[in-house]
Design a protein around this motif. Structure first.
Motif, PDB file in Angstrom:
ATOM      1  N   THR A 165       0.830  -1.202   0.000  1.00 46.39           N
ATOM      2  CA  THR A 165       0.000   0.000   0.000  1.00 46.39           C
ATOM      3  C   THR A 165       0.863   1.250   0.000  1.00 46.39           C
ATOM      4  OG1 THR A 165      -1.694  -1.179   1.236  1.00 46.39           O
ATOM      5  CG2 THR A 165      -1.847   1.224   1.230  1.00 46.39           C
TER       6      THR A 165
ATOM      7  N   ASN B 105       0.404   5.172   0.783  1.00 45.06           N
ATOM      8  CA  ASN B 105      -0.436   6.229   1.339  1.00 45.06           C
ATOM      9  C   ASN B 105       0.167   7.575   0.964  1.00 45.06           C
ATOM     10  OD1 ASN B 105      -2.357   4.597   2.709  1.00 45.06           O
ATOM     11  ND2 ASN B 105      -0.844   4.200   4.290  1.00 45.06           N
TER      12      ASN B 105
ATOM     13  N   GLN C 147       0.084  11.955   1.695  1.00 45.92           N
ATOM     14  CA  GLN C 147      -0.311  12.996   2.643  1.00 45.92           C
ATOM     15  C   GLN C 147       0.319  14.325   2.237  1.00 45.92           C
ATOM     16  OE1 GLN C 147       1.230  11.547   6.398  1.00 45.92           O
ATOM     17  NE2 GLN C 147       3.281  12.355   6.025  1.00 45.92           N
TER      18      GLN C 147
ATOM     19  N   PRO D 230      -5.122   6.274  -1.450  1.00 45.79           N
ATOM     20  CA  PRO D 230      -4.098   5.223  -1.371  1.00 45.79           C
ATOM     21  C   PRO D 230      -4.149   4.297  -2.592  1.00 45.79           C
ATOM     22  CG  PRO D 230      -5.260   5.411   0.714  1.00 45.79           C
ATOM     23  CD  PRO D 230      -6.002   6.257  -0.281  1.00 45.79           C
TER      24      PRO D 230
ATOM     25  N   THR E 295       3.708  -1.092   3.752  1.00 48.68           N
ATOM     26  CA  THR E 295       3.098   0.222   3.537  1.00 48.68           C
ATOM     27  C   THR E 295       4.195   1.274   3.436  1.00 48.68           C
ATOM     28  OG1 THR E 295       1.144  -0.420   4.810  1.00 48.68           O
ATOM     29  CG2 THR E 295       1.497   1.940   4.483  1.00 48.68           C
TER      30      THR E 295
ATOM     31  N   THR F 187       4.591   5.618   2.889  1.00 41.91           N
ATOM     32  CA  THR F 187       3.878   6.898   2.868  1.00 41.91           C
ATOM     33  C   THR F 187       4.677   7.909   2.057  1.00 41.91           C
ATOM     34  OG1 THR F 187       2.859   6.470   5.013  1.00 41.91           O
ATOM     35  CG2 THR F 187       2.931   8.769   4.284  1.00 41.91           C
TER      36      THR F 187
END
Length: 159
Positions: free
Chosen positions: A37, A39, A41, A50, A121, A123
């Motif tokens: 994944t 993500n 921001q 996502p 994951t 980010t």
């Protein structure tokens, strides 16, 4: 695997009685779905949703050993998880007025591994580009002499 057993006399010679035992591994193919994944921001209401990719990893367990021994479906490999794809790279979307701290994620190709795979994951953080600029405006007379100036600050625009 086949095991032969011979009855021997006191001198270690076969007596003619031979027993054959065939042992077959009790194996079971197992799969594990792993998600990768990304993500995002930092870009306010422009922040992308996502992105998730799912990979199915496959291995074979030996049921007779309570699943302790894991090997790949490739009979020549031992203790290996095998992915159903190798490319899970994700290009990070560009957003006007922002820079991202990464341009691409999950760039390493997936390969067989002896480590049990787990969900991953990453980010990506966007930072707003400062578009404010300060411009000095000089006022000149007919002799091209500066007779005054002001600083003007504002958002830069393209013409």
């Amino acid at each position: 695997m086949t095991i032969y057993r011979y009855d021997l006399d006191k001198d270690g010679n076969p007596t003619g009685n031979t027993y054959q035992v065939v042992v077959t591994a009790n194996t079971e193919t197992v799969t594990k779905k792993i998600t990768y994944t990304v993500n995002f921001q930092g870009a306010g209401d422009q922040t992308p949703a996502p992105i998730t990719k799912t990979v199915t990893w496959t291995g074979v367990i030996n049921s007779a050993s309570n699943g302790i021994e894991l090997r790949s479906a490739d009979a020549n490999a031992s203790g290996v998880w095998t992915p159903d794809t190798t490319d899970i790279a994700v290009d990070v979307p560009e957003i006007a007025g922002y820079t991202a701290d990464k341009t691409k994620v999950f760039t390493d190709p997936l390969a067989q591994t002896t480590t049990e795979p787990t969900d991953q994951t990453v980010t990506v953080t966007y930072t707003k580009i400062d578009t404010n600029v300060t411009t000095k405006v000089n006022f000149v007379d007919e002799n091209n002499e500066v007779v005054g100036s002001i600083d003007k600050t504002g958002e830069a625009t393209r013409l």
